[in-house]
Structures are given as C-alpha cells and as structure tokens.
Design a protein around this motif. Structure first.
Motif, PDB file in Angstrom:
ATOM      1  N   LEU A  31    -101.430  70.260   1.670  1.00  0.00           N
ATOM      2  CA  LEU A  31    -102.261  69.061   1.805  1.00  0.00           C
ATOM      3  C   LEU A  31    -102.907  68.680   0.479  1.00  0.00           C
ATOM      4  O   LEU A  31    -102.965  67.498   0.116  1.00  0.00           O
ATOM      5  CB  LEU A  31    -103.342  69.295   2.867  1.00  0.00           C
ATOM      6  CG  LEU A  31    -102.862  69.384   4.314  1.00  0.00           C
ATOM      7  CD1 LEU A  31    -104.033  69.690   5.236  1.00  0.00           C
ATOM      8  CD2 LEU A  31    -102.178  68.089   4.750  1.00  0.00           C
ATOM      9  N   ARG A  32    -103.371  69.684  -0.254  1.00  0.00           N
ATOM     10  CA  ARG A  32    -104.018  69.417  -1.543  1.00  0.00           C
ATOM     11  C   ARG A  32    -103.047  68.780  -2.526  1.00  0.00           C
ATOM     12  O   ARG A  32    -103.369  67.795  -3.199  1.00  0.00           O
ATOM     13  CB  ARG A  32    -104.565  70.720  -2.132  1.00  0.00           C
ATOM     14  CG  ARG A  32    -105.359  70.541  -3.437  1.00  0.00           C
ATOM     15  CD  ARG A  32    -105.554  71.861  -4.124  1.00  0.00           C
ATOM     16  NE  ARG A  32    -104.277  72.425  -4.576  1.00  0.00           N
ATOM     17  CZ  ARG A  32    -104.038  73.728  -4.681  1.00  0.00           C
ATOM     18  NH1 ARG A  32    -104.959  74.619  -4.368  1.00  0.00           N
ATOM     19  NH2 ARG A  32    -102.852  74.153  -5.099  1.00  0.00           N
ATOM     20  N   ASP A  33    -101.839  69.320  -2.607  1.00  0.00           N
ATOM     21  CA  ASP A  33    -100.856  68.768  -3.535  1.00  0.00           C
ATOM     22  C   ASP A  33    -100.387  67.379  -3.107  1.00  0.00           C
ATOM     23  O   ASP A  33    -100.059  66.544  -3.956  1.00  0.00           O
ATOM     24  CB  ASP A  33     -99.661  69.716  -3.658  1.00  0.00           C
ATOM     25  CG  ASP A  33     -99.998  70.963  -4.477  1.00  0.00           C
ATOM     26  OD1 ASP A  33    -101.163  71.086  -4.907  1.00  0.00           O
ATOM     27  OD2 ASP A  33     -99.099  71.797  -4.675  1.00  0.00           O
ATOM     28  N   SER A  34    -100.361  67.136  -1.809  1.00  0.00           N
ATOM     29  CA  SER A  34    -100.023  65.801  -1.325  1.00  0.00           C
ATOM     30  C   SER A  34    -101.098  64.800  -1.748  1.00  0.00           C
ATOM     31  O   SER A  34    -100.789  63.679  -2.179  1.00  0.00           O
ATOM     32  CB  SER A  34     -99.877  65.809   0.197  1.00  0.00           C
ATOM     33  OG  SER A  34     -98.783  66.616   0.590  1.00  0.00           O
ATOM     34  N   ASP A  35    -102.360  65.207  -1.640  1.00  0.00           N
ATOM     35  CA  ASP A  35    -103.464  64.351  -2.088  1.00  0.00           C
ATOM     36  C   ASP A  35    -103.379  64.098  -3.592  1.00  0.00           C
ATOM     37  O   ASP A  35    -103.535  62.963  -4.060  1.00  0.00           O
ATOM     38  CB  ASP A  35    -104.809  65.000  -1.751  1.00  0.00           C
ATOM     39  CG  ASP A  35    -105.168  64.893  -0.278  1.00  0.00           C
ATOM     40  OD1 ASP A  35    -104.537  64.088   0.433  1.00  0.00           O
ATOM     41  OD2 ASP A  35    -106.083  65.615   0.155  1.00  0.00           O
ATOM     42  N   THR A  36    -103.127  65.154  -4.348  1.00  0.00           N
ATOM     43  CA  THR A  36    -103.050  65.039  -5.805  1.00  0.00           C
ATOM     44  C   THR A  36    -101.943  64.073  -6.223  1.00  0.00           C
ATOM     45  O   THR A  36    -102.089  63.320  -7.196  1.00  0.00           O
ATOM     46  CB  THR A  36    -102.803  66.414  -6.442  1.00  0.00           C
ATOM     47  OG1 THR A  36    -103.890  67.292  -6.083  1.00  0.00           O
ATOM     48  CG2 THR A  36    -102.727  66.312  -7.958  1.00  0.00           C
ATOM     49  N   GLY A  38    -101.027  61.545  -4.602  1.00  0.00           N
ATOM     50  CA  GLY A  38    -101.323  60.202  -4.130  1.00  0.00           C
ATOM     51  C   GLY A  38    -100.636  59.807  -2.842  1.00  0.00           C
ATOM     52  O   GLY A  38    -100.564  58.615  -2.515  1.00  0.00           O
ATOM     53  N   ARG A  41    -102.926  59.770   3.390  1.00  0.00           N
ATOM     54  CA  ARG A  41    -103.466  60.853   4.217  1.00  0.00           C
ATOM     55  C   ARG A  41    -103.136  60.616   5.685  1.00  0.00           C
ATOM     56  O   ARG A  41    -104.024  60.363   6.514  1.00  0.00           O
ATOM     57  CB  ARG A  41    -104.968  60.967   4.011  1.00  0.00           C
ATOM     58  CG  ARG A  41    -105.349  61.448   2.614  1.00  0.00           C
ATOM     59  CD  ARG A  41    -106.834  61.715   2.510  1.00  0.00           C
ATOM     60  NE  ARG A  41    -107.194  62.337   1.240  1.00  0.00           N
ATOM     61  CZ  ARG A  41    -108.409  62.789   0.948  1.00  0.00           C
ATOM     62  NH1 ARG A  41    -109.385  62.693   1.837  1.00  0.00           N
ATOM     63  NH2 ARG A  41    -108.643  63.341  -0.228  1.00  0.00           N
ATOM     64  N   HIS A  97     -92.249  61.265  -2.413  1.00  0.00           N
ATOM     65  CA  HIS A  97     -92.763  62.072  -1.303  1.00  0.00           C
ATOM     66  C   HIS A  97     -91.863  63.288  -1.080  1.00  0.00           C
ATOM     67  O   HIS A  97     -92.354  64.403  -0.835  1.00  0.00           O
ATOM     68  CB  HIS A  97     -92.824  61.239  -0.023  1.00  0.00           C
ATOM     69  CG  HIS A  97     -93.810  60.120  -0.061  1.00  0.00           C
ATOM     70  ND1 HIS A  97     -94.015  59.275   1.015  1.00  0.00           N
ATOM     71  CD2 HIS A  97     -94.668  59.712  -1.031  1.00  0.00           C
ATOM     72  CE1 HIS A  97     -94.941  58.381   0.707  1.00  0.00           C
ATOM     73  NE2 HIS A  97     -95.347  58.625  -0.534  1.00  0.00           N
TER      74      HIS A  97
END
Length: 234
Positions: A31-36, A38, A41, A97
C-alpha cells in the motif's frame, strides 16, 4: 453520509481489521509503495482483502482470474490462498500500475504463481479465450478458473462477467466489486457509464440461466458500497 457516520464506520473497520486481519509488512509496504507511485487509493480494505482470501480458500481455488490489478494488494490476498502449484492471472490496463504490482508481488514471494498481463482487459480476455480454444483443439484445454474477481472499469462490468462465464466451470465463484456506487445503482434513469455498466452486470446475474447470485451493501473505510457474488451453474 455524514462525517460522524464515516468516523464510526472507520472505527468499526479498524477494530475488525486489528482483531481479524492484522497488517503484515508485505501488505503494508504494498500500500505504501502504491501511494508513493501515485496510484489511486482504491484498493480493497484490509478486512475486504481477508474476505477475498477466505472465499478463495473456501472455494478450494487452484486457478484465479483477477480483472483489475492496481498495485497488487488484492492480488496478494488472493494468491496467498492458493496452493503452491496454483495459478493467478491478473489483468491491468495501466503499465505503470503493473510495474508497481509486479514489485509488490515479487516482494511477497508470489511471482512464481502470479502472472500480470498488461493491456485493455477485454483484449487480454480475448487472448485468454483464444488460448483456451487452441488448447481445446489439442485436447489439452487449460483448467478453468475456480474464482474470478472483477474490480476494473465499471463500464465493462457486463462484458467482464460474460468472459468470466466463458473461462470458468460449474461451481466457480465470481465476485464483482463496487456495485452499490454510494446508492446510485438504484437510479434507473442514470446516464453515468459506471452505473449503466454495473446495472447491466447485475441484470445479467439475475437473468442468465448459468448464474445464481446476490449482492450485499457494505459500509466502512471505503464509504458506502458493496459487492455481488455469483456462482456458475451447470
């Protein structure tokens, strides 16, 4: 939905997640790397991921098809339910993605059983269908999918459901996410393509002779939404 309602839903989800679906480093990092990177969410909530995991286990799934990979968070939950010789194919339209998902899945140690196919999902599904037909001609048809999780663009939900029927077997389970759309799914006059696509898929579940299913409303950290479950009949 009021702010007070959302805070209550968040609190209940936090309680359920902490007690029954506690985070681990792999999922947290995904989840953190997905946020990083961009990514939006819109991944499933942790308790919803655990539900997918349990459904795959209950189904005894050996082959899973996921339509809509995003950063691979739901992919990890599903793949963890597979046996060591299981297989999960996940379809992602966006190459960026897919790159994030590929790294997350590899970190989870699941890259040997997960295959990401990049491109428009309907194109990828056409290729999958052709592969099945080609193998069938050699009397070596690939095993059908035991579970299909549909969580991509809502416009094509009915088309994805039709392909799921082509690629599954009697007894297979199909899960269609985000079917409530904040309650807008009930608006028969809507011109929103996402609503039209979702209603078409739900109507297909209701009318198709090879499907039986239901839909459930949910509230939580993802707001007001829900999912449909359909079982493939003989």
């Amino acid at each position: 939905m009021t702010q007070e309602q959302q805070e209550q839903w968040d609190s209940v989800d936090d309680y359920f997640t902490t007690l029954l679906a506690p985070a681990d480093e792999t999922l947290t990092t995904a989840l953190r790397d997905s946020d990083t990177a961009g990514l939006p969410r819109i991944a499933v909530a942790p308790n919803q991921g655990k539900l997918l995991h349990l459904l795959a286990q209950i189904q005894g799934a050996r082959r899973i098809l996921e339509i809509g990979t995003l950063g691979g968070y739901s992919t990890i939950w599903l793949a963890r339910a597979l046996p060591t010789d299981g297989r999960l194919i996940t379809l992602e339209h966006n190459p960026a993605h897919a790159d994030v998902a590929r790294a997350n899945i590899a970190r989870a140690g699941l890259d040997k059983i997960v295959e990401i196919r990049v491109g428009p999902a309907l194109d990828s599904l056409t290729v999958l269908g052709a592969e099945h037909e080609a193998h069938a001609e050699r009397a070596a048809r690939p095993e059908p999918f035991d579970l299909v999780f549909i969580d991509a663009d809502k416009v094509n939900n009915a088309h994805y459901l039709e392909w799921a029927l082509e690629l599954t077997r009697p007894g297979s389970l199909i899960i269609l996410d985000n079917v409530v759309r904040g309650g807008a799914v009930t608006d028969a006059t809507s011109t929103d393509p996402a609503i039209l696509g979702t209603r078409s898929a739900l109507e297909l579940i209701a009318e198709h002779p090879r499907l039986t299913g239901t839909a459930v409303q949910t509230v939580g950290t993802k707001g007001y939404d829900g999912f449909a479950l359909a079982r493939v009949l003989a």
